[in-house]
Design a protein around this motif. Structure first.
Motif, PDB file in Angstrom:
ATOM      1  N   GLN A  92       0.821  -1.222   0.000  1.00  0.00           N
ATOM      2  CA  GLN A  92       0.000   0.000   0.000  1.00  0.00           C
ATOM      3  C   GLN A  92       0.849   1.262   0.000  1.00  0.00           C
ATOM      4  OE1 GLN A  92      -2.159  -1.799   3.498  1.00  0.00           O
ATOM      5  NE2 GLN A  92      -3.849  -0.726   2.507  1.00  0.00           N
ATOM      6  N   ALA A 138       1.993   1.781  -3.541  1.00  0.00           N
ATOM      7  CA  ALA A 138       0.902   2.330  -4.353  1.00  0.00           C
ATOM      8  C   ALA A 138       0.710   3.815  -4.062  1.00  0.00           C
ATOM      9  CB  ALA A 138      -0.387   1.547  -4.095  1.00  0.00           C
ATOM     10  N   SER A 139       0.797   4.191  -2.782  1.00  0.00           N
ATOM     11  CA  SER A 139       0.607   5.608  -2.431  1.00  0.00           C
ATOM     12  C   SER A 139       1.752   6.468  -2.977  1.00  0.00           C
ATOM     13  CB  SER A 139       0.465   5.768  -0.914  1.00  0.00           C
ATOM     14  OG  SER A 139       1.710   5.595  -0.257  1.00  0.00           O
ATOM     15  N   LEU A 151       3.673   5.823  -5.677  1.00  0.00           N
ATOM     16  CA  LEU A 151       3.650   5.880  -7.143  1.00  0.00           C
ATOM     17  C   LEU A 151       2.302   6.380  -7.666  1.00  0.00           C
ATOM     18  CD1 LEU A 151       5.490   2.516  -8.003  1.00  0.00           C
ATOM     19  CD2 LEU A 151       6.473   4.766  -7.585  1.00  0.00           C
ATOM     20  N   LYS A 152       1.361   6.560  -6.752  1.00  0.00           N
ATOM     21  CA  LYS A 152       0.009   7.024  -7.096  1.00  0.00           C
ATOM     22  C   LYS A 152      -0.646   6.105  -8.132  1.00  0.00           C
ATOM     23  CE  LYS A 152       1.781  11.452  -5.881  1.00  0.00           C
ATOM     24  NZ  LYS A 152       2.469  12.645  -6.418  1.00  0.00           N
ATOM     25  N   ILE A 153      -0.637   4.834  -7.781  1.00  0.00           N
ATOM     26  CA  ILE A 153      -1.285   3.818  -8.610  1.00  0.00           C
ATOM     27  C   ILE A 153      -2.326   3.099  -7.754  1.00  0.00           C
ATOM     28  CG2 ILE A 153       0.687   3.473 -10.153  1.00  0.00           C
ATOM     29  CD1 ILE A 153       1.535   1.071  -8.449  1.00  0.00           C
ATOM     30  N   SER A 154      -3.266   2.430  -8.426  1.00  0.00           N
ATOM     31  CA  SER A 154      -4.308   1.692  -7.712  1.00  0.00           C
ATOM     32  C   SER A 154      -3.983   0.206  -7.783  1.00  0.00           C
ATOM     33  CB  SER A 154      -5.676   1.959  -8.343  1.00  0.00           C
ATOM     34  OG  SER A 154      -6.064   3.287  -8.083  1.00  0.00           O
ATOM     35  N   TRP A 155      -3.810  -0.404  -6.621  1.00  0.00           N
ATOM     36  CA  TRP A 155      -3.312  -1.786  -6.644  1.00  0.00           C
ATOM     37  C   TRP A 155      -4.344  -2.814  -7.064  1.00  0.00           C
ATOM     38  CZ3 TRP A 155      -4.931  -4.984  -2.447  1.00  0.00           C
ATOM     39  CH2 TRP A 155      -5.328  -4.341  -1.278  1.00  0.00           C
ATOM     40  N   ASP A 173      -8.564   2.221   1.734  1.00  0.00           N
ATOM     41  CA  ASP A 173      -7.272   2.645   1.203  1.00  0.00           C
ATOM     42  C   ASP A 173      -7.524   3.399  -0.102  1.00  0.00           C
ATOM     43  OD1 ASP A 173      -4.628   2.948   0.575  1.00  0.00           O
ATOM     44  OD2 ASP A 173      -4.292   0.871  -0.019  1.00  0.00           O
ATOM     45  N   PRO A 174      -7.019   4.634  -0.235  1.00  0.00           N
ATOM     46  CA  PRO A 174      -7.279   5.402  -1.464  1.00  0.00           C
ATOM     47  C   PRO A 174      -6.774   4.690  -2.714  1.00  0.00           C
ATOM     48  CG  PRO A 174      -6.185   6.779   0.191  1.00  0.00           C
ATOM     49  CD  PRO A 174      -6.197   5.386   0.722  1.00  0.00           C
ATOM     50  N   CYS A 175      -5.819   3.767  -2.542  1.00  0.00           N
ATOM     51  CA  CYS A 175      -5.216   3.077  -3.684  1.00  0.00           C
ATOM     52  C   CYS A 175      -5.834   1.711  -3.944  1.00  0.00           C
ATOM     53  CB  CYS A 175      -3.713   2.935  -3.487  1.00  0.00           C
ATOM     54  SG  CYS A 175      -2.840   4.493  -3.402  1.00  0.00           S
ATOM     55  N   PHE A 176      -6.900   1.363  -3.252  1.00  0.00           N
ATOM     56  CA  PHE A 176      -7.624   0.140  -3.621  1.00  0.00           C
ATOM     57  C   PHE A 176      -9.092   0.493  -3.781  1.00  0.00           C
ATOM     58  CE2 PHE A 176     -10.023  -3.750  -3.117  1.00  0.00           C
ATOM     59  CZ  PHE A 176      -9.354  -4.572  -4.007  1.00  0.00           C
ATOM     60  N   LEU A 196      -8.293   7.794  -5.170  1.00  0.00           N
ATOM     61  CA  LEU A 196      -7.173   8.197  -6.032  1.00  0.00           C
ATOM     62  C   LEU A 196      -7.556   8.098  -7.511  1.00  0.00           C
ATOM     63  CD1 LEU A 196      -4.156   8.922  -6.578  1.00  0.00           C
ATOM     64  CD2 LEU A 196      -3.719   6.458  -6.575  1.00  0.00           C
ATOM     65  N   LYS A 197      -8.153   6.982  -7.857  1.00  0.00           N
ATOM     66  CA  LYS A 197      -8.495   6.756  -9.265  1.00  0.00           C
ATOM     67  C   LYS A 197      -9.489   7.797  -9.775  1.00  0.00           C
ATOM     68  CE  LYS A 197      -8.293   2.563 -11.276  1.00  0.00           C
ATOM     69  NZ  LYS A 197      -8.654   1.146 -11.407  1.00  0.00           N
ATOM     70  N   LEU A 210      -7.721  11.174 -10.374  1.00  0.00           N
ATOM     71  CA  LEU A 210      -6.886  11.190 -11.581  1.00  0.00           C
ATOM     72  C   LEU A 210      -7.734  11.093 -12.850  1.00  0.00           C
ATOM     73  CD1 LEU A 210      -3.884   8.943 -10.438  1.00  0.00           C
ATOM     74  CD2 LEU A 210      -3.968  11.441 -10.565  1.00  0.00           C
ATOM     75  N   LYS A 253      -1.250  14.905 -10.916  1.00  0.00           N
ATOM     76  CA  LYS A 253      -0.538  13.892 -10.143  1.00  0.00           C
ATOM     77  C   LYS A 253       0.516  14.535  -9.231  1.00  0.00           C
ATOM     78  CE  LYS A 253       0.468   9.073 -11.109  1.00  0.00           C
ATOM     79  NZ  LYS A 253       0.719   8.029 -12.090  1.00  0.00           N
ATOM     80  N   VAL A 311      -0.591  10.889  -1.264  1.00  0.00           N
ATOM     81  CA  VAL A 311      -1.554   9.879  -0.812  1.00  0.00           C
ATOM     82  C   VAL A 311      -1.099   9.286   0.520  1.00  0.00           C
ATOM     83  CG1 VAL A 311      -2.732   7.728  -1.399  1.00  0.00           C
ATOM     84  CG2 VAL A 311      -2.051   9.297  -3.229  1.00  0.00           C
ATOM     85  N   PRO A 359      -1.874   6.122   2.834  1.00  0.00           N
ATOM     86  CA  PRO A 359      -2.613   4.846   2.792  1.00  0.00           C
ATOM     87  C   PRO A 359      -3.502   4.636   4.024  1.00  0.00           C
ATOM     88  CG  PRO A 359      -0.198   4.474   2.775  1.00  0.00           C
ATOM     89  CD  PRO A 359      -0.412   5.940   2.971  1.00  0.00           C
TER      90      PRO A 359
END
Lengths: 205, 205
Positions: free
Chosen positions: A107, A110-111, A113-117, B76-79, B83-84, B87, B94, B99, B101
């Motif tokens: 996590q 992901a935070s 790199l600002k990606i969604s896992w 989690d903003p990345c799951f 975040l998505k 963006l 970006k 972010v 987590p």
């Protein structure tokens, strides 16, 4: 009761209130020196775990049957974490355990790199030999992957020896949330000749 | 700067210190009423988000260019998180985002059931129509899966209409960490006729 408490990636900021409260209300708190340092714990409650993790945990549990014990687990105990060890080696019965989740290094990556896992295949090579082959096939099929290496040098070598293009770039995230955090985007070729700590997570796009 | 802050499953205990500190140091904190209630925030810093999430966020960001804004994201903003959305709809660039987590409901489920989520296929059906088919194939191949349903009733119906045995049992975890938390292990057949809130995570063994 035995609490398996996730402490996140290693920086105090990533602790949950739940983790802090559970540690405070426990009779004994066991963990690595590094993990124990994150909390404000009286010396006589601390139990420092070293190399013989399984034996030390067994002794601890057997000798403190009526006490509340907290076991500190880096990251999330339920992802490549301490829960599996405790169950596998019968350190405690399932019904005597409570688990407090923690922020996993997956996590944090992901935070950063600002990606969604949810868009990535997530896998660990820690103690999962069979996942190396799965990783290889995912990369061959151009899938996006986040993985915890077992031994980064050996894992990269395995990929190169099995047909992955040495010019393929991957991201290696090392020592996340520590002062010496490093995020490198580099060809596999070059990664294979660099040195990293054991605290790494890799991302393949 | 815009912070996207993960607040975990909904119970205050699952907040990280990082989340609390970021909220405290922000000029504006935006979130659902439920999310905002987890923090001790002055009324004039609060910005309540309702139904038109994207439009409201765009307005907020455009009208507060030199301020520090925190956007609260469940889990989690990345799951399967905010975040998505940010963006995708160009709500912020970006490079202007950080972010933080948070604990995902996937992790809470794993902690409750005392399972390790590296042993499961993890997927979300929220806004990912194509994952329904992937879920179907995983179940047909007897794979272990943790999934976030999009609409539980419809998702189960889809599985039943596509050849999954109605007597197959799955675990539905509802309202995790809330007072009305419920964990049910039941046949698909029966799940299809029960009512659940939108806060559900399912586990297939």
């Amino acid at each position: 009761m035995i609490y398996i408490v996730g402490i996140g990636p290693g920086n105090k900021k990533y602790l949950t209130l739940n983790a802090i409260e559970t540690v405070e209300s426990s009779d004994i708190v066991a963990g690595s020196r590094r993990a124990l340092e994150l909390f404000d714990i009286k010396e006589d409650k601390k139990y420092i775990l070293t190399k013989n993790l399984v034996e030390e945990l067994k002794d601890l549990v057997i000798n403190n049957k009526n006490k509340t014990i907290t076991l500190l687990s880096t990251g999330d105990p339920c992802f490549s974490g301490l829960l599996k060890t405790v169950l596998k080696y019968d350190i405690a019965k399932k019904e005597d355990i409570k688990v407090i989740p923690g922020i996993s290094s997956i996590q944090v990556v992901a935070s950063r790199l600002k990606i969604s896992w949810e868009d990535y295949h997530v896998l660990t090579l820690h103690g999962k030999e069979e996942n190396r082959k799965i990783l290889l096939n995912l990369i061959k099929n151009n899938k996006k992957v986040i993985f915890l290496p077992n031994n980064l040098k050996e894992d990269i070598e395995y990929l190169l020896n099995n047909g992955i293009n040495p010019n393929k770039k991957i991201t290696v995230c090392e020592n996340l949330t520590y002062k010496n955090e490093r995020i490198i985007y580099e060809e596999l070729n070059n990664i294979a000749h660099m040195n990293f700590s054991y605290l790494c997570v890799c991302v393949v796009e």
